[in-house]
Write a protein that holds these residues in place. Structure first.
Motif, PDB file in Angstrom:
ATOM      1  N   UNK A  55      29.362  42.685  35.668  1.00  0.00           N
ATOM      2  CA  UNK A  55      30.079  42.528  36.902  1.00  0.00           C
ATOM      3  C   UNK A  55      31.216  41.406  36.828  1.00  0.00           C
ATOM      4  N   UNK A  56      30.966  40.217  36.370  1.00  0.00           N
ATOM      5  CA  UNK A  56      31.996  39.282  36.318  1.00  0.00           C
ATOM      6  C   UNK A  56      33.325  39.804  35.383  1.00  0.00           C
ATOM      7  N   UNK A  57      32.932  40.638  34.088  1.00  0.00           N
ATOM      8  CA  UNK A  57      33.883  41.077  33.565  1.00  0.00           C
ATOM      9  C   UNK A  57      34.697  42.245  34.130  1.00  0.00           C
ATOM     10  N   UNK A  58      33.995  43.041  34.770  1.00  0.00           N
ATOM     11  CA  UNK A  58      34.528  44.199  35.565  1.00  0.00           C
ATOM     12  C   UNK A  58      35.579  43.404  36.753  1.00  0.00           C
ATOM     13  N   UNK A  59      34.956  42.515  37.595  1.00  0.00           N
ATOM     14  CA  UNK A  59      35.765  42.064  38.453  1.00  0.00           C
ATOM     15  C   UNK A  59      37.024  41.355  38.080  1.00  0.00           C
ATOM     16  N   UNK A  60      36.852  40.657  36.944  1.00  0.00           N
ATOM     17  CA  UNK A  60      38.004  40.015  36.151  1.00  0.00           C
ATOM     18  C   UNK A  60      39.050  40.832  35.906  1.00  0.00           C
ATOM     19  N   UNK A  61      38.758  42.020  35.506  1.00  0.00           N
ATOM     20  CA  UNK A  61      39.748  43.139  34.864  1.00  0.00           C
ATOM     21  C   UNK A  61      40.365  43.914  36.130  1.00  0.00           C
ATOM     22  N   UNK A  62      39.515  44.149  37.072  1.00  0.00           N
ATOM     23  CA  UNK A  62      40.027  44.777  38.576  1.00  0.00           C
ATOM     24  C   UNK A  62      41.102  43.766  39.061  1.00  0.00           C
ATOM     25  N   UNK A  63      40.569  42.481  39.017  1.00  0.00           N
ATOM     26  CA  UNK A  63      41.728  41.587  39.741  1.00  0.00           C
ATOM     27  C   UNK A  63      42.898  41.333  38.980  1.00  0.00           C
ATOM     28  N   UNK A  64      42.748  41.248  37.553  1.00  0.00           N
ATOM     29  CA  UNK A  64      43.971  41.321  36.799  1.00  0.00           C
ATOM     30  C   UNK A  64      44.785  42.613  36.829  1.00  0.00           C
ATOM     31  N   UNK A  65      44.315  43.708  36.909  1.00  0.00           N
ATOM     32  CA  UNK A  65      45.030  44.787  37.156  1.00  0.00           C
ATOM     33  C   UNK A  65      45.742  44.710  38.380  1.00  0.00           C
ATOM     34  N   UNK A  66      45.092  44.240  39.347  1.00  0.00           N
ATOM     35  CA  UNK A  66      45.700  44.247  40.753  1.00  0.00           C
ATOM     36  C   UNK A  66      46.810  43.487  40.870  1.00  0.00           C
ATOM     37  N   UNK A  67      46.815  42.280  40.321  1.00  0.00           N
ATOM     38  CA  UNK A  67      47.603  41.395  40.216  1.00  0.00           C
ATOM     39  C   UNK A  67      48.955  41.881  39.440  1.00  0.00           C
ATOM     40  N   UNK A  68      48.579  42.294  38.265  1.00  0.00           N
ATOM     41  CA  UNK A  68      49.829  42.985  37.399  1.00  0.00           C
ATOM     42  C   UNK A  68      50.507  44.195  38.420  1.00  0.00           C
ATOM     43  N   UNK A  69      49.814  44.664  39.057  1.00  0.00           N
ATOM     44  CA  UNK A  69      50.368  46.073  39.733  1.00  0.00           C
ATOM     45  C   UNK A  69      51.318  45.410  40.836  1.00  0.00           C
TER      46      UNK A  69
END
Length: 397
Positions: free
Chosen positions: A37-51
């Motif tokens: 879940x931490x990895x999923x949260x990191x990837x989702x947050x990283x994608x949101x920041x980049x967008x």
């Protein structure tokens, strides 16, 4: 000493939990879930920041915008003014068409080749062996391109098209066939047909129960044919045959009317089916060889011929070995259909993951939808095959 002993108790308690096998398993599972879940949260947050950095937001409103492109093979009404959502639905239906037809054809050809692979006829055995080795050791993309070229350049032009009873026409533009137009009263025949299928299933179970209890064999085949075919046909005739057919006709340089199966669909289906059939043939061969030869000898001792022995004794037992790897081949065939873009066939990858993505610039949303679609299709196939595998497994008494 008592203070020191009391301070050591918590660590001793944690160690006792770790040394306990069941507790240790629970701790490891909780830790693993937390990491995932931490990895999923990191990837989702990283994608949101980049967008956010490039001025994009995550949304699916683009699906309602006009698609502004044509699709060569459609099973529902579609035009360039239709929405991206409808284009995606057309792509999904095109993917279903390839998957369903390909799985059926690959299963039939694969089972036949798998049985012939064990033939005592040396020529037949070696011919099937050469086919299997030649097909499965060449990349599937090459077979798709080769089959497309074969279909397009072998079939005649529309003006020289071959036909069957002047109703079905074969040309390098595809197969043109009649298309039905249903009138309002047709629903009665359809309803009786569905009821007939349900009735046939119920009657078959009843017949099996009667046979198990009394030994009496009821006419299941004839009753089922009467319910599934006879009853709907009677209703169809009584309601005045509420269906009309649009027959294709050659007008100008192409056929008008009816429905057309494009050469891209034909080539893709044939290529994937023949490629997958080579793997299925080896699976079937391994499954048959897994059945003890004593079963065959016992069947022969009872007077059963070779074909009946294979049908009634060997294949039912071999299915328990065949079905699990067969599921993987069905999944591979469905996912390999995404190579359709190589020959211009508009499946869901070419529509949603191709033109729609390029036009809208919504790569994140398109990829998420595409992954969800393929995941849903794969899970549906796996669920059905797992259900069938449980249905045919050995039941100990």
């Amino acid at each position: 000493m008592s203070a020191v002993a009391e301070s050591d108790r918590p660590s001793a308690g944690l160690l006792s939990l770790w040394y306990n096998r069941e507790a240790r398993q629970v701790i490891i599972q909780i830790f693993t879930i937390a990491v995932v879940f931490a990895a999923i949260f990191y990837l989702a947050r990283n994608a949101a920041i980049n967008l956010e950095r490039i001025g994009k937001d995550l949304g699916f409103a683009f699906l309602l915008e006009p698609s502004s492109y044509d699709i060569n093979q459609t099973f529902i009404e579609y035009s360039s003014r239709s929405s991206h959502l409808r284009a995606a639905v057309v792509g999904v239906l095109n993917t279903f068409a390839v998957a369903i037809c390909g799985v059926f054809l690959a299963t039939v050809v694969g089972f036949v080749l798998g049985v012939l692979r064990l033939s005592k006829n040396l020529l037949m055995n070696k011919m099937v062996y050469c086919y299997v080795e030649a097909v499965r050791n060449v990349p599937v993309l090459l077979w798709i391109l080769l089959m497309h070229g074969f279909v397009v350049h072998t079939l005649p032009h529309p003006k020289q098209a071959g036909d069957i009873a002047e109703t079905f026409f074969f040309s390098n533009r595809g197969i043109n066939m009649p298309s039905p137009t249903f009138e309002p009263l047709f629903w009665a025949s359809a309803l009786v047909f569905i009821a007939g299928i349900v009735g046939a299933v119920v009657y078959k179970r009843h017949a099996k129960k009667v046979q198990d209890e009394t030994g009496k064999i009821l006419p299941v085949l004839w009753v089922s044919l009467g319910l599934v075919i006879g009853a709907p046909l009677v209703v169809f005739l009584i309601t005045g045959m509420p269906i009309e057919w649009s027959i294709p006709e050659l007008k100008g340089f192409n056929f008008k009317g009816g429905v057309t199966v494009k050469p891209e669909l034909m080539a893709l289906t044939l290529a994937l089916a023949l490629y997958t059939s080579a793997f299925i043939a080896e699976i079937v061969r391994a499954g048959i060889m897994a059945v003890n030869y004593g079963q065959t000898e016992a069947a022969h001792a009872l007077g059963l011929r070779n074909n009946r022995t294979l049908q009634l004794v060997v294949i039912p037992q071999a299915l328990r070995v065949i079905v699990p790897p067969l599921t993987s081949q069905y999944l591979n065939l469905t996912k390999n259909s995404s190579l359709a873009i190589a020959i211009g066939y508009m499946d869901v990858t070419a529509t949603l993951g191709g033109i729609t993505l390029n036009q809208t610039g919504r790569e994140m949303e398109c990829m998420l939808l595409l992954m969800a679609i393929y995941l849903s299709i794969s899970l549906a196939i796996s669920s059905f095959m797992n259900w069938y595998n449980k249905r045919i497994k050995l039941i100990e008494r």
